[in-house]
Scaffold this motif. Structure first.
Motif, PDB file in Angstrom:
ATOM      1  N   ILE B  19     -17.269   0.285   3.524  1.00  0.00           N
ATOM      2  CA  ILE B  19     -16.530  -0.382   2.448  1.00  0.00           C
ATOM      3  C   ILE B  19     -15.820  -1.592   3.047  1.00  0.00           C
ATOM      4  O   ILE B  19     -14.856  -1.439   3.776  1.00  0.00           O
ATOM      5  CB  ILE B  19     -15.463   0.550   1.823  1.00  0.00           C
ATOM      6  N   GLU B  20     -16.322  -2.770   2.777  1.00  0.00           N
ATOM      7  CA  GLU B  20     -15.641  -3.981   3.230  1.00  0.00           C
ATOM      8  C   GLU B  20     -14.668  -4.422   2.147  1.00  0.00           C
ATOM      9  O   GLU B  20     -15.041  -4.654   1.009  1.00  0.00           O
ATOM     10  CB  GLU B  20     -16.653  -5.100   3.487  1.00  0.00           C
ATOM     11  N   GLN B  21     -13.401  -4.499   2.498  1.00  0.00           N
ATOM     12  CA  GLN B  21     -12.441  -5.015   1.534  1.00  0.00           C
ATOM     13  C   GLN B  21     -12.184  -6.463   1.887  1.00  0.00           C
ATOM     14  O   GLN B  21     -12.120  -6.806   3.067  1.00  0.00           O
ATOM     15  CB  GLN B  21     -11.140  -4.218   1.618  1.00  0.00           C
ATOM     16  N   ALA B  90      -0.374  -1.676   2.103  1.00  0.00           N
ATOM     17  CA  ALA B  90      -0.992  -1.878   3.411  1.00  0.00           C
ATOM     18  C   ALA B  90      -2.368  -1.214   3.490  1.00  0.00           C
ATOM     19  O   ALA B  90      -3.283  -1.736   4.110  1.00  0.00           O
ATOM     20  CB  ALA B  90      -0.078  -1.313   4.500  1.00  0.00           C
ATOM     21  N   ARG B  91      -2.506  -0.060   2.848  1.00  0.00           N
ATOM     22  CA  ARG B  91      -3.744   0.709   2.917  1.00  0.00           C
ATOM     23  C   ARG B  91      -4.974  -0.120   2.543  1.00  0.00           C
ATOM     24  O   ARG B  91      -6.019   0.001   3.158  1.00  0.00           O
ATOM     25  CB  ARG B  91      -3.640   1.915   1.976  1.00  0.00           C
ATOM     26  N   THR B  92      -4.824  -0.992   1.519  1.00  0.00           N
ATOM     27  CA  THR B  92      -5.981  -1.722   1.027  1.00  0.00           C
ATOM     28  C   THR B  92      -6.173  -3.080   1.711  1.00  0.00           C
ATOM     29  O   THR B  92      -7.109  -3.805   1.402  1.00  0.00           O
ATOM     30  CB  THR B  92      -5.871  -1.938  -0.497  1.00  0.00           C
ATOM     31  N   HIS B  93      -5.277  -3.445   2.631  1.00  0.00           N
ATOM     32  CA  HIS B  93      -5.433  -4.704   3.367  1.00  0.00           C
ATOM     33  C   HIS B  93      -6.621  -4.572   4.322  1.00  0.00           C
ATOM     34  O   HIS B  93      -6.741  -3.560   5.007  1.00  0.00           O
ATOM     35  CB  HIS B  93      -4.147  -5.007   4.146  1.00  0.00           C
ATOM     36  N   MET B  95      -7.210  -5.674   7.149  1.00  0.00           N
ATOM     37  CA  MET B  95      -6.852  -5.465   8.555  1.00  0.00           C
ATOM     38  C   MET B  95      -6.305  -4.064   8.840  1.00  0.00           C
ATOM     39  O   MET B  95      -6.065  -3.712   9.991  1.00  0.00           O
ATOM     40  CB  MET B  95      -5.866  -6.537   9.026  1.00  0.00           C
ATOM     41  N   ALA B  96      -6.102  -3.245   7.794  1.00  0.00           N
ATOM     42  CA  ALA B  96      -5.747  -1.849   8.045  1.00  0.00           C
ATOM     43  C   ALA B  96      -6.934  -1.165   8.719  1.00  0.00           C
ATOM     44  O   ALA B  96      -6.775  -0.230   9.490  1.00  0.00           O
ATOM     45  CB  ALA B  96      -5.394  -1.140   6.737  1.00  0.00           C
ATOM     46  N   ARG B  97      -8.147  -1.671   8.400  1.00  0.00           N
ATOM     47  CA  ARG B  97      -9.365  -1.129   9.019  1.00  0.00           C
ATOM     48  C   ARG B  97      -9.750  -1.921  10.256  1.00  0.00           C
ATOM     49  O   ARG B  97     -10.153  -1.361  11.257  1.00  0.00           O
ATOM     50  CB  ARG B  97     -10.509  -1.155   7.999  1.00  0.00           C
ATOM     51  N   GLY B  98      -9.644  -3.242  10.157  1.00  0.00           N
ATOM     52  CA  GLY B  98     -10.058  -4.101  11.271  1.00  0.00           C
ATOM     53  C   GLY B  98      -9.037  -4.151  12.399  1.00  0.00           C
ATOM     54  O   GLY B  98      -9.361  -4.530  13.525  1.00  0.00           O
ATOM     55  N   GLY B  99      -7.804  -3.809  12.112  1.00  0.00           N
ATOM     56  CA  GLY B  99      -6.752  -3.857  13.124  1.00  0.00           C
ATOM     57  C   GLY B  99      -5.696  -2.840  12.786  1.00  0.00           C
ATOM     58  O   GLY B  99      -6.012  -1.693  12.528  1.00  0.00           O
ATOM     59  N   ARG B 100      -4.450  -3.264  12.752  1.00  0.00           N
ATOM     60  CA  ARG B 100      -3.371  -2.357  12.358  1.00  0.00           C
ATOM     61  C   ARG B 100      -2.228  -3.149  11.752  1.00  0.00           C
ATOM     62  O   ARG B 100      -2.093  -4.347  12.004  1.00  0.00           O
ATOM     63  CB  ARG B 100      -2.882  -1.556  13.553  1.00  0.00           C
ATOM     64  N   LEU B 101      -1.453  -2.470  10.934  1.00  0.00           N
ATOM     65  CA  LEU B 101      -0.356  -3.136  10.249  1.00  0.00           C
ATOM     66  C   LEU B 101       0.951  -2.444  10.595  1.00  0.00           C
ATOM     67  O   LEU B 101       0.998  -1.226  10.723  1.00  0.00           O
ATOM     68  CB  LEU B 101      -0.565  -3.079   8.726  1.00  0.00           C
ATOM     69  N   GLU B 102       1.977  -3.238  10.752  1.00  0.00           N
ATOM     70  CA  GLU B 102       3.297  -2.639  10.971  1.00  0.00           C
ATOM     71  C   GLU B 102       4.195  -3.079   9.830  1.00  0.00           C
ATOM     72  O   GLU B 102       4.359  -4.287   9.604  1.00  0.00           O
ATOM     73  CB  GLU B 102       3.863  -3.108  12.317  1.00  0.00           C
ATOM     74  N   ILE B 103       4.728  -2.116   9.076  1.00  0.00           N
ATOM     75  CA  ILE B 103       5.602  -2.511   7.974  1.00  0.00           C
ATOM     76  C   ILE B 103       7.041  -2.175   8.320  1.00  0.00           C
ATOM     77  O   ILE B 103       7.356  -1.072   8.712  1.00  0.00           O
ATOM     78  CB  ILE B 103       5.201  -1.861   6.623  1.00  0.00           C
ATOM     79  N   ARG B 104       7.854  -3.191   8.195  1.00  0.00           N
ATOM     80  CA  ARG B 104       9.233  -3.042   8.625  1.00  0.00           C
ATOM     81  C   ARG B 104      10.148  -3.662   7.581  1.00  0.00           C
ATOM     82  O   ARG B 104       9.956  -4.816   7.198  1.00  0.00           O
ATOM     83  CB  ARG B 104       9.385  -3.791   9.941  1.00  0.00           C
ATOM     84  N   PRO B 105      11.109  -2.877   7.097  1.00  0.00           N
ATOM     85  CA  PRO B 105      11.988  -3.422   6.058  1.00  0.00           C
ATOM     86  C   PRO B 105      12.911  -4.490   6.625  1.00  0.00           C
ATOM     87  O   PRO B 105      13.298  -4.428   7.798  1.00  0.00           O
ATOM     88  CB  PRO B 105      12.795  -2.208   5.607  1.00  0.00           C
ATOM     89  N   LEU B 106      13.251  -5.471   5.801  1.00  0.00           N
ATOM     90  CA  LEU B 106      14.279  -6.428   6.218  1.00  0.00           C
ATOM     91  C   LEU B 106      15.618  -5.707   6.130  1.00  0.00           C
ATOM     92  O   LEU B 106      15.839  -4.898   5.243  1.00  0.00           O
ATOM     93  CB  LEU B 106      14.297  -7.646   5.268  1.00  0.00           C
ATOM     94  N   ALA B 107      16.495  -5.983   7.077  1.00  0.00           N
ATOM     95  CA  ALA B 107      17.795  -5.318   7.065  1.00  0.00           C
ATOM     96  C   ALA B 107      18.587  -5.802   5.866  1.00  0.00           C
ATOM     97  O   ALA B 107      18.519  -6.970   5.491  1.00  0.00           O
ATOM     98  CB  ALA B 107      18.534  -5.613   8.357  1.00  0.00           C
ATOM     99  N   ASP B 108      19.280  -4.844   5.241  1.00  0.00           N
ATOM    100  CA  ASP B 108      20.158  -5.185   4.119  1.00  0.00           C
ATOM    101  C   ASP B 108      21.428  -5.771   4.712  1.00  0.00           C
ATOM    102  O   ASP B 108      22.246  -5.055   5.273  1.00  0.00           O
ATOM    103  CB  ASP B 108      20.437  -3.912   3.317  1.00  0.00           C
TER     104      ASP B 108
END
Lengths: 393, 114
Positions: B19-21, B90-93, B95-108
């Motif tokens: 499945i290529e997204q 992130a799941r459907t990006h 690069m979730a398959r081609g690489g990796r994603l890091e999700i980090r919230p902005l500080a409040d």
């Protein structure tokens, strides 16, 4: 309201606490988002009950009494802190009313039990695995920190730090207090079940028995009641019941471990086994826990090691190896096949697993699975020992 | 909540290529619901320069400060209700398959300074 003897009142507090503590904490966390406040208010309610019930008698609805006190404490606390009216209103409406079980298409359910939301939160994959276990034990099972520390062989200071960091991560990263929906539900449920499974087998009490098996069974029962459509939940509960049924037969009077094939099967808990079988018969156990439960059922219902349905066990291991090949599964699969079809078949499978590096880096290749797997015959055992010894070569 | 999603390469990308997204579909989907606020693509890491000041002296060196095989290639600013929603984005990006994603919230900021 009747006068109660101090002992009777204390046991009424214990009973009401066991029934409602996690529901109170879960409800307060959902509304306020404050974990420490929720736990403190629930504990204060229990402390007040211990003080008042012996003098004033046990109230007509002990659980609701606890919830009311805890809720009011939270309201006082948040009013002082200048909380929004909306939150205070929601708090005032908190009660212990029963919620409907969640169907298989769980996402649409508007009313999800607060404990379900909380367990998905505690077992969130974005938290370190150990933290998930500790949060679950502390928040949903109210296990004292000292007991958790003892069973997991860490200091209380380390555990407290772990809890503080986990709660900070939940707040900072935005881990939500809700049940996942859609495809995420299956994945996340797997995370929850793996935490329960780890609780069941991890950590040991003074007698060497898993320290939290009762808590794990209790949580599995809760999940099964609230999510009856999930076959892996039922299967995990059945697996727990089968394994726990051997609790009394597992050790000799000196505390030494007795292997499955030499255990006195009359000492197995027949009621637990019957309950496990009933639960298992109501679902189609095709997932990883379903297959493990089917294997455990074969052992639990066999009158002797020889009478065990090794062919069914071999089929289950084939399927398990297909969906999640691990060294333990490959090893047990080889053993099951040797019992079902002769040592030559088992040895061939073992050779295959070793050729595919399936047993590389497998520590304790013999000790693991001892409880489920009777010892293979001598020739096969020699090979397994060799496989274990050469695992690093 | 606002999350910054770092898009990185990975030494072990997904081997299942069935499945290529594609990134256009991903962007269109998350622009439509207002979850993708901004995206930036970075130049190759060979174009990176590291700057430090120590005891009043400026130290300028070639390359990124962390010498790893995995490199950040781009980032996206997301607006999501919570972490679970951000994980689904992130799941459907691709690069979730081609690489990796890091999700980090902005500080409040208000919470941090309170």
């Amino acid at each position: 309201v009747t006068e109660a003897l101090p002992v009777a009142a204390a046991s009424a507090v214990a009973a009401a606490g066991a029934e409602s503590y996690s529901r109170i904490v879960a409800g307060l966390i959902r509304v306020t988002g404050k974990w420490t406040l929720a736990e403190e208010c629930a504990q204060e309610a229990l402390a007040l009950a211990l003080e008042r019930w012996p003098k004033e008698g046990v109230p007509a609805s002990p659980n609701e009494w606890l919830m009311t006190v805890a809720r009011n404490r939270a309201i006082d606390n948040l009013t002082e802190a200048g909380a929004e009216r909306g939150v205070l209103g929601e708090l005032a409406a908190l009660s212990l009313g029963e919620t409907e079980p969640v169907g298989a298409d769980a996402g649409s359910a508007a009313m999800v039990d607060d404990r379900i939301r909380l367990i998905f939160m505690c077992c969130h994959p974005a938290l370190p695995f150990e933290a998930r276990m500790v949060l679950t034990l502390r928040t949903l099972c109210a296990v004292p920190i000292a007991n958790i520390a003892k069973a997991l062989l860490v200091t209380e200071a380390v555990l407290n730090r772990c809890l503080t960091q986990a709660k900070a991560k939940i707040a900072d990263a935005g881990i939500p207090n809700r049940m996942p929906s859609g495809p995420a539900l299956t994945e996340r449920l797997r995370c929850v079940l793996s935490v329960l499974h780890a609780l069941f087998i991890h950590g040991h009490d003074a007698k060497g028995e898993p320290a939290f098996s009762e808590e794990a069974i209790c949580l599995a029962r809760l999940l099964q009641r609230l999510m009856p459509g999930q076959s892996e939940v039922s299967a995990l509960l059945a697996l727990f019941l089968f394994q726990d049924s051997r609790r009394e037969a597992r050790r000799d009077p000196d505390g030494r471990r007795i292997t499955l094939e030499t255990q006195d099967r009359t000492r197995w808990d027949a009621d637990a086994i019957a309950e496990g079988m009933t639960i298992l018969s109501r679902v189609s156990p095709e997932g990883p826990y379903g297959l493990q439960a089917r294997i455990a059922a074969c052992h639990a219902t066999a009158t002797s090691p020889k009478e065990t349905d090794w062919r069914e066990i071999a089929i289950c291991y084939d399927e398990l190896a297909r969906i999640q090949s691990t060294p333990a599964i490959e090893l047990n699969r080889a053993v099951a096949h040797s019992y079902a079809y002769g040592a030559a078949v088992g040895l061939a499978l073992l050779a295959e697993a070793r050729a595919g590096a399936g047993l590389d880096d497998y520590p304790h290749s013999l000790a693991a699975g001892v409880d489920l797997t009777p010892r293979p015959d001598d020739r096969l055992r020699r090979h397994i020992v060799t496989a274990g010894r050469h695992r690093r070569s | 909540m606002k999350y910054l999603m770092f898009v990185c390469t990975d030494s072990e990308p997904d081997t299942d290529r069935e499945i290529e997204q594609d990134i256009d579909t991903w962007m269109a989907e998350h622009d439509a619901c207002g979850r993708r606020l901004q995206s930036m693509v970075l130049s190759p890491k060979s174009a990176a320069t590291t700057v430090r000041v120590r005891q009043g002296r400026l130290l300028v060196t070639d390359g990124p400060f962390a010498e790893t095989k995995e490199v950040m290639v781009s980032f996206d600013l997301l607006e999501c209700a919570d972490l679970d929603e951000a994980i689904e984005v992130a799941r459907t990006h691709p690069m979730a398959r081609g690489g990796r994603l890091e999700i980090r919230p902005l500080a409040d900021y208000e919470q941090v300074t309170a």
